[in-house]
Write an enzyme that holds these catalytic residues in place. Sequence first.
Site, PDB file in Angstrom:
ATOM      1  N   ASN A 182      27.449  -8.540   4.406  1.00 11.51           N
ATOM      2  CA  ASN A 182      27.915  -8.799   3.044  1.00 11.51           C
ATOM      3  C   ASN A 182      27.246  -7.819   2.091  1.00 11.51           C
ATOM      4  OD1 ASN A 182      29.181 -10.279   0.901  1.00 11.51           O
ATOM      5  ND2 ASN A 182      27.222 -11.273   0.480  1.00 11.51           N
ATOM      6  N   HIS A 217      25.994  -7.770  -1.896  1.00 12.89           N
ATOM      7  CA  HIS A 217      25.743  -8.681  -3.014  1.00 12.89           C
ATOM      8  C   HIS A 217      25.198  -7.865  -4.188  1.00 12.89           C
ATOM      9  CE1 HIS A 217      24.860 -12.414  -5.049  1.00 12.89           C
ATOM     10  NE2 HIS A 217      23.705 -11.876  -5.405  1.00 12.89           N
ATOM     11  N   SER A 238      22.523  -5.202  -2.735  1.00 14.39           N
ATOM     12  CA  SER A 238      21.931  -5.349  -1.404  1.00 14.39           C
ATOM     13  C   SER A 238      23.037  -5.529  -0.374  1.00 14.39           C
ATOM     14  CB  SER A 238      21.045  -6.606  -1.340  1.00 14.39           C
ATOM     15  OG  SER A 238      20.115  -6.649  -2.402  1.00 14.39           O
ATOM     16  N   ASP A 296      23.381 -15.898   0.600  1.00 14.59           N
ATOM     17  CA  ASP A 296      22.785 -14.665   0.081  1.00 14.59           C
ATOM     18  C   ASP A 296      21.329 -14.506   0.524  1.00 14.59           C
ATOM     19  OD1 ASP A 296      25.168 -14.019  -1.211  1.00 14.59           O
ATOM     20  OD2 ASP A 296      24.579 -15.055  -3.040  1.00 14.59           O
TER      21      ASP A 296
END
Length: 204
Positions: A103, A105, A132, A141
Amino acid sequence: MVLISGRGSNLQSIIDTISDGSLPAEMRAVLSNEPDAYGLERARRAGVETRVVNHRDYKSRRQFDTALMNIIDEFDPGLVVLAGFMRILTPAFVNHYSGRLMNIHPSLLPDFPGLDTHQRALDAGVKEHGASVHFVTPDLDGGPVIVQARVPVKESDDADTLAARVLEREHVIYPQAIRWFAEGRLTIENGKVLLDGMPSLDRH
Ligand code: GAR
């Protein structure tokens, strides 16, 4: 395989990096939970297969995630890339793709998990902000960070100008993290990401 919900500018940066030959990967499909996501158009233009799984058609997160997994697994991807995918995923989904789910973020994690990161960074008065790329774990997260990009926060910034500065760097670090993964250079040890066996954080 890339999952999106909207604009798809990170998706575009990955498409562009693959097509200019600097990312040795194949994009098998793009999946969106939003039927009107502009990123679907970007995928079509690049000749990438698209799928839509509208979360509104499912009674529960579990059912939605099962539908996602069924489609994703048809493509047998080596890596599942969340690029502005704005749904919270169940632990069952996350664990199914453990070690191959990434992912991006828009904050310097562990600072500002969740939403509205740019405004929250401004409100907190931080001097540096950023983005990030991380492996996804059931902890929202909170998974191990692969790479971060830092940008200065200027006095004149509002959430939009700060978001734009961060986004420009997102478009660099996401393809880079995927390249490291594709080259087999990333490992996870004791909850930390190693690049070529060394701590990867901030190396970019
Ligand atoms: C990006 O800024 C990404 O970091 C963020 O959404 C934006 C998507 O833009 N992701 C999250 O907030 C995940 N919780 P894009 O659709 O143009 O790539």
